[in-house]
Design a protein around this motif. Structure first.
Motif: not given
Length: 142
Positions: A75, A80-85
């Protein structure tokens, strides 16, 4: 030799895959219906190989922590935010091995493990104490 190389990976996967892929029983290496031979391997190693259960096996709490560290690192590098888990919450599973087996069995395994290692304490708790004493300077300086 293959067991020694792959054992830590299989232990880690047995804890981490069900956390990451919930409701996907086929991805759990301890699922005896899907991976009967692997599940049997786990059971034999845990109960019959003292060095495995005393030094290699690890536990769910620490494998979960490794996954949390990897997730945090991922993270931090995400652009980008959509890459965070994120990881789902899981209940604490302290003492699962002893619940499945017994304190007496754990004692037998440790006794066998340390019988050929005279530098080890006769109990796991004693070994923790010895470790703390042997490494006291490093622990205090940290």
């Amino acid at each position: 030799a293959a067991d020694i190389i792959w054992a830590p990976y299989l232990e880690r996967y047995a804890v981490q895959l069900p956390i990451v892929y919930r409701n996907k029983a086929r991805l759990n290496p301890r699922n005896r219906n899907v991976y009967g031979e692997v599940d049997n391997w786990y059971k034999v190693m845990e109960r019959e190989v003292p060095a495995y259960s005393c030094r290699v096996m690890g536990d769910a709490k620490h494998w979960r922590k490794c996954l949390e560290v990897a997730t945090k690192t991922h993270n931090e590098r995400a652009v980008r935010d959509d890459e965070r888990v994120s990881l789902p919450d899981v209940p604490d599973q302290k003492g699962w091995w002893v619940k499945k087996n017994s304190v007496a069995k754990a004692g037998e395994i440790w006794s066998e493990y340390c019988s050929q290692r005279p530098w080890l304490a006769p109990t796991p708790g004693g070994e923790v104490s010895l470790f703390m004493i042997r490494n006291r300077e490093m622990i205090v300086d940290a």
